[in-house]
Design an enzyme around this catalytic site. Structure first.
Site, mmCIF file in Angstrom:
data_model
loop_
_atom_site.group_PDB
_atom_site.id
_atom_site.type_symbol
_atom_site.label_atom_id
_atom_site.label_comp_id
_atom_site.label_asym_id
_atom_site.label_seq_id
_atom_site.Cartn_x
_atom_site.Cartn_y
_atom_site.Cartn_z
ATOM 1 N N GLU C 60 0.814 -1.223 0.000
ATOM 2 C CA GLU C 60 0.000 0.000 0.000
ATOM 3 C C GLU C 60 0.839 1.261 0.000
ATOM 4 O O GLU C 60 0.553 2.209 -0.733
ATOM 5 C CB GLU C 60 -0.959 0.011 1.190
ATOM 6 C CG GLU C 60 -2.218 -0.803 1.000
ATOM 7 C CD GLU C 60 -2.018 -2.302 1.097
ATOM 8 O OE1 GLU C 60 -0.911 -2.734 1.491
ATOM 9 O OE2 GLU C 60 -2.955 -3.052 0.794
ATOM 10 N N HIS C 129 -10.736 -4.882 10.201
ATOM 11 C CA HIS C 129 -11.331 -4.723 8.873
ATOM 12 C C HIS C 129 -12.641 -3.953 8.882
ATOM 13 O O HIS C 129 -13.435 -4.073 7.953
ATOM 14 C CB HIS C 129 -11.574 -6.092 8.229
ATOM 15 C CG HIS C 129 -10.343 -6.754 7.718
ATOM 16 N ND1 HIS C 129 -9.389 -7.287 8.550
ATOM 17 C CD2 HIS C 129 -9.895 -6.962 6.453
ATOM 18 C CE1 HIS C 129 -8.418 -7.814 7.821
ATOM 19 N NE2 HIS C 129 -8.698 -7.616 6.547
HETATM 20 C C1 TPP Z 1 -2.062 -4.574 4.143
HETATM 21 C C2 TPP Z 1 -3.117 -5.441 3.580
HETATM 22 N N1 TPP Z 1 -3.437 -5.340 2.269
HETATM 23 C C3 TPP Z 1 -4.377 -6.130 1.722
HETATM 24 C C4 TPP Z 1 -5.057 -7.050 2.484
HETATM 25 C C5 TPP Z 1 -6.128 -7.959 1.850
HETATM 26 N N2 TPP Z 1 -5.567 -9.323 1.778
HETATM 27 C C6 TPP Z 1 -5.802 -10.220 2.752
HETATM 28 S S1 TPP Z 1 -4.945 -11.641 2.509
HETATM 29 C C7 TPP Z 1 -4.270 -11.092 1.084
HETATM 30 C C8 TPP Z 1 -3.330 -11.984 0.307
HETATM 31 C C9 TPP Z 1 -2.158 -12.426 1.121
HETATM 32 O O1 TPP Z 1 -1.441 -13.430 0.448
HETATM 33 P P1 TPP Z 1 -0.263 -14.202 1.159
HETATM 34 O O2 TPP Z 1 0.565 -13.234 1.934
HETATM 35 O O3 TPP Z 1 0.457 -15.006 0.136
HETATM 36 O O4 TPP Z 1 -0.949 -15.143 2.233
HETATM 37 P P2 TPP Z 1 -2.007 -16.309 1.930
HETATM 38 O O5 TPP Z 1 -3.358 -15.668 1.963
HETATM 39 O O6 TPP Z 1 -1.675 -16.890 0.606
HETATM 40 O O7 TPP Z 1 -1.857 -17.273 3.048
HETATM 41 C C10 TPP Z 1 -4.699 -9.797 0.798
HETATM 42 C C11 TPP Z 1 -4.307 -9.004 -0.381
HETATM 43 C C12 TPP Z 1 -4.734 -7.100 3.871
HETATM 44 N N3 TPP Z 1 -5.388 -7.920 4.700
HETATM 45 N N4 TPP Z 1 -3.769 -6.317 4.373
#
Ligand code: TPP
Ligand code: TPP
Ligand code: MG
Ligand code: MG
Lengths: 326, 352, 326, 352
Positions: C60, C129
């Protein structure tokens, strides 16, 4: 009573609390070898060593989050923000971790951390280094917000903040660091959430915190010559706010002026005005007036910067307007 | 040296996402491990799998709300890793943490009750699926902001060292979290200050709908450690024993040398990102998912143990019945538990 | 007039603006191949290609800063925050770069960027959230803050925001995405800074924005049966605020209730209350009342979450109290 | 590979902060360069030096306020780097940007007037020393939040590529800024999206009072590029021609291949962090500073040119007189300029 500076008062508070409790430590940029960018931590590295006085890399988000983690694991960190402008980079950890962890964990994880440093304008530091963001932190449940105006308050409130089991945002002022005042020696805890009447008066209530208290007192002194008795109320803690003291003053004077250094729109003064109109509606003889910083990013030029900040004249003018309303 | 592009060629040279098995096979590892330990690992993996399959049903029934991120397919990572810990050690995870909590021994009933939003939940119904906390077991969340737990875990490790406690902190996050500032700032701090923490990147190939190739310029994520002078390892996250062995080394390094490690575990998410997201669609094909399911860490491990005669099919079925019972008890417990009392709304904002 | 959802309205606005101006592009997490976490960008990747619809890594701070940089170099970025909760990580670039660059550069660097996404609570999304941080952005000079309540407003205001040469914080609502309403086809720009009276009435003014407008209208309908005529004013833009429309309504009804989803202390409603008491002091028959979210981090449990959010009953109760004051 | 500590040994192995001169000497480089170019580089370095020496005096006289960060000692980096740009290219810098602005040809009078806070300043007196902007010359600040200019510069490069303009963006920051999240997020984005940007880390050993050894776990900062699959280089920041050569390569790579580069220039700050900070004290000794001053980039370069007979001492003195005159004119211009009109307070908050 010894007369010391606001800077020394903060230094004493940290020193005494670190002596009292091994779990208290200080972390931040330049707090150690450099003795603090504003020398608030002078001598602490020598006395407590590098284990308890840590110079951090420039990583506000990282070291603030680290502090919060250390707090939930049993320590009592004091995190120094070189200035609160840089806390914007750490705000996610402050709001989403520190302020909410106790609640999200159903009461299991306490976050006894103090995040402190100077806020507001210095002298010609420009737009990115001159922000008073009290209202942002005040908006967030889970945080306590303290902003002392005198050396005595600085010391007594910082000591209480370090002992508080919650996250305390402790906002100082670069401009106040050099100011002097009487400070009782040793143990003198000032409870959070208690305002102080810095000057009694019966015609109008002027509410101000941090360096604006000095501006308000200046104006009050001048106005006295005109026979106007101003009551200057310093909330000292902005969240939780001591509404009782504020309201009883306003109910007595029937006139209120709120002074703050920060931006007007959605400033903490707006909340105070709302609180007053809600609870003292029938006591008000005139609308509540606010004196605030200009609604602009802080300009560098000296003459423009002066126009930005509330001063004695503007406070006096507001008092006249609130009183002389036909 | 003045200018060199070696980095460019080097980094993504190895065939993507294939872990070189220079290490021993799972069978070899199994032979060196206590049968009791092996069975326990399998039982835990089964428990997590059944618990979440049930949670998925309950979510569609509206018993569970909010975001619910399942761990199905990745069980070998959390369970293999956590099996190396002492009871005083700490664990911090992202929002995809049901499996880690169960592996840590957090009561299944209290976890399920939390998903239900009941007073009897681990977080008293205030946290939900993304915010499971069990401080007594060193399980410190359950964090919803991507990367948010990384500085926190670094601080928890800092506290353990400061207090001279022989506690190690495990920090789990996804491969997409590696790109965020928190990761960078934290790993430098941990390496600089020599903190007893192990960073485990669960590389399941996707951050929601974005494959690593579109989110990171580097695919061999363990190589990120080079930027922090940190020990590193890459491991097959579908092999619970490989994870366990790599972790044992890293935990040792943390506990005895106060040195952090970055571990990349290559794994795969069988379900959608969360219960509100599709298993496949614009971002990955059904075929791809099916392909990976053939590497189901539970199937692989079961086969290994069976082929070594360390467990019989009957025993596995018995184990499955047992864990299903545990899950049903958890559901029953949650069903009969009360909602939080309205007065709870205002408690825990500040300490009493 | 075609009836479409708030979601489709936003999608149309972006599509039309991207067709009109090559310099407009969309960037954010999952906006491309995934069609948007909430499907607001559905089909845009297909139409405009990966050059103009970019999936970002989870960064972000980085991609918001990148957007600001792109804006000063001639582009007109639309940056989608998957939700505004994550904007906390980008707040330094929003406040210290986007909002101040024009001023710091003496008028040289314009930052025509729109930062948009859903704010506020969804359904049981928990403490991290479910935040409504309007007042934070409103506090900052240099930013404009928009928060539409209907599909028509969403489309008309987003189009105007994209054409605005300043930084616009465009706050949507996950809960509103599925709501439907009439939306005039094609070019229908709604100017920023202009409120709309969503329902006329003469007994009390209820000010609400975003999803709270629906709650207010609900309450108004119910109150009508009691013979209470509620005027519902939707500012639509929170900064700059259309004080004129708000004040003339209050001067007419002499009673004001402000509804907002966010936290009470230092919320945007406090500023509205201050503005009203200052300019309509003599017209108020009773103190201004506020209906806000509870002053707590958002709990996950459904029953607690319901207690947190303003609803019809609480708005009706406030209207009764403000009117039936002895 | 499963677990490997190679990183640990490798990284900080080379003797700290000494750049191996595998490359040509400054003399050799000078021989290959146009004499006119060489003289121009020297003149620019002298101009920056004299300009800032004067600014320091004026600061102590109270003519200049706020924070004022001097570039004295580091001139070879900015001037060598910027000398490789086309006039349409972009430059973004931290708060320590007087030298870069002068090198870019921003009017010395307007820069000085900005330091004075006058209406005639580049930023009309609203920016100050930390926020110099001259959009017409592609000089986009002057940024006060450490690391803040890195995502911005990445976005400026993005815009150039998007608009199919052959413009390169240079982004300058200090070695302490490398630790902050913005650096990490930006470099990944630039490498992933192939943006025409060159990141120049001016490693002057200190972030205020903190030496790199206490702020970074890695000392060879160019190695950070390994984490992003990015081309990298390390260069002697006291040798203006070495910087120029390395930069030429990187700028070429950006302009022709849309590939970013991370360059670490090893340099040293002769003055305090800002005018409000001590030159030496708790954090470094006078001896250390004096030692480094013997490697004054201007002295080194002057000697090289003189020894090659490319310039005479008289010519150098003449050059010095000339730049001092430019500086005095800048001061005079600032002195006679007006303060911003009070009405300016409310302009530029929003566009007209
Ligand atoms: C700072 C932030 N940006 C966006 C999100 C929305 N979001 C939640 S999980 C996710 C993907 C994360 O992927 P990864 O780190 O690979 O973990 P996984 O879900 O695959 O276990 C996103 C974009 C968030 N929770 N926090
Ligand atoms: C985010 C942030 N944190 C702290 C500061 C205060 N500060 C200004 S410059 C500086 C040191 C930066 O050092 P470096 O990046 O090496 O650049 P240099 O000053 O040496 O050129 C610090 C800590 C700041 N401006 N921004
Ligand atoms: Mg992932
Ligand atoms: Mg430096």
């Amino acid at each position: 009573m010894p007369i010391i500076t606001y800077r020394e008062a903060l230094n004493q508070a940290m020193r005494e609390e670190m002596r009292r409790d091994e779990r208290v430590f200080l972390m931040g940029e330049e707090v150690g070898y450099y003795q603090g960018a504003y020398k608030i931590s002078k001598g602490l590295l020598d006395e407590f060593g590098a284990q308890r006085v840590l110079d951090t890399p420039i990583t506000e988000l990282g070291f603030t989050g680290l502090g919060v983690g250390a707090a939930i694991a049993g320590l009592r960190p004091i995190v120094e923000m070189m200035t609160f402008n840089f806390a914007l980079l750490a705000i996610d950890q402050i709001v989403n971790s520190a302020a909410k962890m106790l609640y999200m964990s159903g009461g299991q994880c306490r976050v006894p951390i103090v995040i402190r440093g100077p806020g507001g304008a210095g002298h010609q530091l420009g737009a990115q280094h001159s922000q008073a963001l009290e209202s942002w932190f005040c908006h967030v449940p889970g945080l306590k917000v303290v902003s002392p105006s005198t050396p005595a308050d600085a010391k007594g409130l910082l000591k209480s903040s370090v002992r508080d089991d919650n996250t305390v945002i402790f906002m100082e002022s670069e401009v106040l660091y050099g100011t002097k005042g009487e400070v009782p020696e040793g143990e003198n805890l000032i409870p959070l959430g208690v305002a102080e009447i810095k000057r009694p008066g019966k015609h109008v209530t002027v509410i101000a915190h941090s360096k604006m208290v000095l501006v308000a007192l200046d104006a009050a002194q001048q106005l006295e010559k005109e026979g106007i008795e101003v009551e200057v109320v310093d909330p000292r803690t902005l969240r939780p706010l001591d509404t009782e003291t504020i309201l009883s003053s306003v109910k007595k004077t029937n006139h209120a002026v709120i002074v703050e250094e920060g931006w007007p729109y959605c400033g903490v003064g707006a909340q105070m005005a709302d609180t007053i109109q809600l609870h003292a509606f029938d006591y008000l003889d005139a609308p509540i007036l606010r004196v605030t910083g200009a609604d602009v990013p802080m300009p560098y030029a000296k003459n423009l910067e002066h126009l930005c900040l509330p001063d004695k004249t503007r406070v006096m003018d507001a008092v006249h307007r609130v009183l002389n309303r036909k | 040296m003045e200018s060199s592009n070696t980095a460019v060629s080097a980094a993504n040279g190895t065939e993507e996402h294939v872990v070189e098995h220079s290490g021993p096979t799972q069978e070899e590892r199994a032979r060196r491990t206590e049968p009791a330990v092996l069975k326990n690992l399998l039982e835990q993996m089964l428990l997590v799998r059944r618990f979440e399959e049930r949670a998925a049903e309950l979510y569609t029934l509206g018993k569970i709300g909010g975001f619910c991120h399942l761990y199905i397919g990745q069980e070998a990572v959390g369970i293999g890793a956590i099996s190396t810990l002492h009871k005083d050690d700490y664990i911090l995870v992202s929002y995809r943490e049901h499996g880690h909590a169960l592996a840590r021994g957090v009561d299944p009933g209290e976890i399920m009750a939390e998903l239900y939003g009941k007073q009897s939940g681990v977080s008293e119904g205030k946290g939900g699926s993304m915010h499971l906390f069990d401080k007594g077991r060193g399980f410190l969340g359950g964090h919803g902001i991507v990367g948010g737990q990384i500085p926190l875990a670094t601080g928890v490790a800092f506290a353990a060292k400061y207090l001279k406690q022989p506690r190690v902190t495990l920090c789990f996050f996804g491969e997409a979290a590696v790109n965020i500032g928190s990761f960078h700032e934290s790993l430098n701090l941990a390496a600089l200050w020599k903190l007893p923490v192990v960073y485990i990147c669960e590389n399941n190939r996707f951050g929601m709908g974005t494959p690593i190739e579109r989110s990171s310029a580097l695919y061999d994520l363990s190589q990120k450690a080079l930027g922090y002078n940190m020990a590193r390892a890459q491991v097959d996250g579908m092999d619970v024993l490989a994870v366990r062995d790599v972790m044992a080394e890293a935990v040792e390094r943390a506990r005895n040398e106060n040195a952090p490690t970055l571990i990349e575990a290559r794994t795969y998410r069988f379900m959608g990102h969360s219960m509100s997201d599709p298993v496949h669609g614009h971002y990955r094909t059904k075929v791809e998912v099916e392909e990976h399911k053939r590497h189901d860490p539970i199937k692989i491990f079961t086969n290994t143990l069976e082929s070594l005669g360390l467990i019989t099919q009957e025993e596995v079925e018995e184990m499955d019945r047992k864990v299903k019972e545990i899950v049903e008890d958890a559901v029953a417990f949650s069903e009969r538990s009360d909602d939080p009392h309205p007065s709870q709304l205002h408690t825990d904002v500040y300490t009493p």
